[in-house]
Design an enzyme around this catalytic site. Structure first.
Site, PDB file in Angstrom:
ATOM      1  CG  ASP A 100      -2.328  -0.115   0.958  1.00  0.00           C
ATOM      2  OD1 ASP A 100      -2.910   0.887   0.505  1.00  0.00           O
ATOM      3  OD2 ASP A 100      -2.885  -1.207   1.162  1.00  0.00           O
ATOM      4  CG  ASP A 197      -5.379   4.587   0.915  1.00  0.00           C
ATOM      5  OD1 ASP A 197      -6.104   3.597   1.071  1.00  0.00           O
ATOM      6  OD2 ASP A 197      -5.554   5.676   1.493  1.00  0.00           O
ATOM      7  CD  GLU A 238      -9.276   3.306  -1.959  1.00  0.00           C
ATOM      8  OE1 GLU A 238     -10.103   2.742  -1.253  1.00  0.00           O
ATOM      9  OE2 GLU A 238      -8.487   4.157  -1.506  1.00  0.00           O
ATOM     10  CG  HIS A 310      -8.794  -3.026   3.679  1.00  0.00           C
ATOM     11  ND1 HIS A 310      -8.504  -2.887   2.329  1.00  0.00           N
ATOM     12  CD2 HIS A 310      -8.671  -1.808   4.225  1.00  0.00           C
ATOM     13  CE1 HIS A 310      -8.211  -1.625   2.088  1.00  0.00           C
ATOM     14  NE2 HIS A 310      -8.297  -0.948   3.224  1.00  0.00           N
ATOM     15  CG  ASP A 311     -11.773   0.112   2.840  1.00  0.00           C
ATOM     16  OD1 ASP A 311     -11.262   0.019   3.968  1.00  0.00           O
ATOM     17  OD2 ASP A 311     -11.309   0.816   1.932  1.00  0.00           O
TER      18      ASP A 311
HETATM   19  O1  ISL Z   1     -14.452   2.519   2.991  1.00  0.00           O
HETATM   20  C1  ISL Z   1     -15.025   3.463   2.525  1.00  0.00           C
HETATM   21  C2  ISL Z   1     -16.425   3.701   2.825  1.00  0.00           C
HETATM   22  O2  ISL Z   1     -16.872   2.811   3.749  1.00  0.00           O
HETATM   23  C3  ISL Z   1     -14.378   4.380   1.601  1.00  0.00           C
HETATM   24  O3  ISL Z   1     -14.939   5.624   1.583  1.00  0.00           O
HETATM   25  C4  ISL Z   1     -12.894   4.473   1.900  1.00  0.00           C
HETATM   26  O4  ISL Z   1     -12.688   5.267   3.009  1.00  0.00           O
HETATM   27  C5  ISL Z   1     -12.189   5.006   0.714  1.00  0.00           C
HETATM   28  O5  ISL Z   1     -12.396   4.065  -0.269  1.00  0.00           O
HETATM   29  C6  ISL Z   1     -10.709   5.180   0.948  1.00  0.00           C
HETATM   30  O6  ISL Z   1     -10.182   3.985   1.465  1.00  0.00           O
HETATM   31  C7  ISL Z   1      -8.826   3.881   1.707  1.00  0.00           C
HETATM   32  O7  ISL Z   1      -8.302   4.986   2.418  1.00  0.00           O
HETATM   33  C8  ISL Z   1      -8.765   5.141   3.744  1.00  0.00           C
HETATM   34  C9  ISL Z   1      -8.712   3.862   4.568  1.00  0.00           C
HETATM   35  O8  ISL Z   1      -9.445   4.026   5.750  1.00  0.00           O
HETATM   36  C10 ISL Z   1      -9.249   2.679   3.808  1.00  0.00           C
HETATM   37  O9  ISL Z   1      -9.074   1.506   4.565  1.00  0.00           O
HETATM   38  C11 ISL Z   1      -8.528   2.623   2.499  1.00  0.00           C
HETATM   39  O10 ISL Z   1      -8.884   1.508   1.732  1.00  0.00           O
HETATM   40  C12 ISL Z   1      -7.886   6.196   4.354  1.00  0.00           C
HETATM   41  O11 ISL Z   1      -6.552   5.841   4.169  1.00  0.00           O
END
Ligand code: ISL
Ligand code: CA
Length: 531
Positions: A100, A197, A238, A310-311
């Site tokens: 990441d 990210d 992302e 993981h989200d």
């Molecule tokens: O997970 C989300 C909504 O439930 C998304 O809005 C998410 O926050 C967004 O896709 C960005 O995600 C990434 O960056 C975030 C982190 O919390 C997430 O785990 C990561 O995948 C901040 O770094």
């Protein structure tokens, strides 16, 4: 597409959430040595690339996505030497490793912020965005304002996520130099690429009131990845809100930006954010996938299909049946995933059909977004309703310690309490049980990955949607040098599907039927017989 891009199309990824994969030293947190001891398992599954979620120094407010030192690993995972040993082990099995890159923001515990927030004339002050007054009413992705007051400089700073994650000011060339240094550090160590990210947020547009996709987005990304040193890497950004034009600009070969993007077309992503018990709309899924496959084909782009990360919570629970038809549901999604064109991604545990767990109290949840949602709603919503909605959609859903077996702590470690509770169904749903079962999800994944690797049609073949007006199934072909493969994915009800040509079954997730009555979540792969 050049040879290099064609090589990327051969990759199939497995996302490792390192805190929850395997805890070698039994302290409750997964670690590098734990991962290293499972590399042979991943090779057996057939994955040839892994994405490792953040394992850097971090106070852990957002589970490692709040980084306080980009060129060192978190002690809980081991040492940099352990990281290197893990990396070499992956490489010895021919498995590529991407990590990441979280550079839209850093932790407020990072030296840059600790310094930069001290005074306006500190050299690190301009590493962040500062305003005397809130310039807009932008909302944080986790709810609440993006603006946080800093008493020492009497200014507001921007945080797109938690208060403890300050957005880096990419307009400052020094910040971009720092990002290049971070990238080069890991490339020199041997990593093969990055999952970038929240990359769509790095260029903001204050004038036009846009938090993402600002005017300098492409320029910034090219500055990082368009260099000689980084051009060979596999990079996936992302970038949720990407439209077709942006996707083309971000991932066209030769532009020096990214290899691929995670776009929201893969999932009904918007549902999730509101913690609503929405179910998958299969027709939307079908249309999104078709549109993306066709667009990528026309423009020589690489699609990155996935259903879990993981989200997100687990697809068998959210979109299918995680009880009686758990095997059929898990293998239905696997069939789709591995027969589309692109670089597919699965999340650890998906390969044995892990469902969502259930917990009855907020104390069992760790995720920053979930906790914020709880805080914001606890006074206005019935507790039971709140807990139900959280269970349905929490980002913790896919983050629990991996259930390797049904024994002590699910084989995650030797008994130390894990950082996040064990999966509530681990005694029933675990890898060992699955592999012993006649209907093994793992075995189906293994077979499918092997099939994909051996098939030009599945790697390079042209995608064609054959579904027509039907709303009960998704039928398509992939045509390559070695023939035409037909995929039939029937949705949740029984349907009659008669193909207008002769086919021979290659594999599927149900025992042979009559060839036209498709059972719930039945997915079958055929070879078209030439007339
Ligand atoms: O997970 C989300 C909504 O439930 C998304 O809005 C998410 O926050 C967004 O896709 C960005 O995600 C990434 O960056 C975030 C982190 O919390 C997430 O785990 C990561 O995948 C901040 O770094
Ligand atoms: Ca450990």
């Amino acid at each position: 597409m050049t040879e290099k891009y064609r090589e990327f199309l051969k990759l199939n990824f497995y996302q490792i959430y390192p805190k929850s994969f395997s805890d070698y030293n039994n302290d409750g947190c997964g670690d590098f040595k734990g991962i290293t001891q499972k590399v042979a398992y991943l090779a057996e599954l057939g994955v040839n690339a892994v994405w490792i979620s953040p394992c850097f120094k971090s106070p852990g407010i957002d589970s490692g996505y709040d980084i306080s030192d980009y060129t060192d690993v978190g002690e809980e995972f081991g040492t940099l030497a352990d990281f290197k040993e893990m990396l070499d082990c992956f490489h010895s099995y021919g498995i590529k490793v991407i990590i990441d890159l979280v550079v839209n923001h850093c932790s407020t515990e990072h030296e840059w912020f600790k310094e930069g927030s001290k005074s306006k004339d500190n050299p690190y002050h301009d590493y962040f965005y500062w305003f005397d007054e809130k310039p807009n009413d932008w909302k944080s992705c986790f709810g609440g304002s993006v603006w946080q007051w800093n008493e020492r400089t009497k200014e507001y700073y921007l945080h797109s996520f938690t208060v403890e994650q300050a957005d880096l000011n990419w307009e400052n060339p020094k910040v971009r130099e720092e990002v290049k240094k971070i990238v080069d550090f890991w490339v020199d160590l041997g990593v093969d690429g990055f999952r970038c990210d929240s990359l769509d947020l790095v260029s903001k547009d204050f004038v036009n009131d846009k938090k993402c996709y600002g005017p300098r987005l492409h320029e910034f990304i090219r500055e990082i990845f368009g260099r000689e040193k980084t051009r060979g890497l596999y990079t996936v950004g992302e970038c949720w809100g990407t439209n077709e034009q942006i996707l083309k600009d971000l991932t066209s070969e030769g532009r020096g930006e990214l290899s691929s993007c995670f776009v929201s077309g893969n999932i009904t992503h918007a549902n999730k954010r509101f913690y609503l018990p929405e179910r998958w709309d299969y027709d939307i899924l079908h249309r999104h996938i078709t549109k993306n496959q066709e667009f990528c084909e026309e423009n020589g782009l690489i699609f990155a299909p996935f259903f879990e990360n993981h989200d997100l919570c687990r697809c068998v629970s959210k979109y299918a049946d995680d009880r009686d038809l758990r095997y059929e549901s898990a293998t239905f999604f696997a069939t789709l995933l591995y027969t589309l064109k692109g670089t597919p991604f699965i999340l650890q545990g998906q390969e044995f059909g892990t469902p969502n767990p259930y917990y009855d109290d907020i104390k069992y949840f760790d995720d920053a977004e979930t906790r914020k949602f709880y805080e914001l709603n606890k006074d206005s919503m019935e507790e039971s309703e709140l807990i139900r909605r959280i269970n349905d959609d929490t980002r913790d859903g896919g983050r629990h310690p991996l259930a390797w077996d049904g024994g002590l702590n699910g084989g995650f470690n030797d008994g130390h309490e894990p950082w996040l509770p064990l999966h509530s169904r681990y005694e029933e749903v675990n890898l060992e049980n699955d592999r012993r079962s006649k209907k093994s999800v793992f075995e189906y994944f293994r077979k499918l990955i092997a099939l994909r690797k051996s098939s030009d049609a599945l790697i390079n073949g042209v995608f064609k949607d054959l579904t027509g007006d039907r709303k009960d199934c998704f039928v398509y072909s992939r045509t390559g040098e070695d023939g035409e493969i037909i995929v039939v994915c029937n949705y949740d009800r029984e349907s009659e599907i008669v193909l207008p040509f002769d086919v021979k079954k290659i594999t599927g997730n149900y025992p042979d039927g009559d060839g036209k009555t498709f059972r719930p979540f039945e997915a079958t792969i055929y070879l078209k017989i030439k007339q």
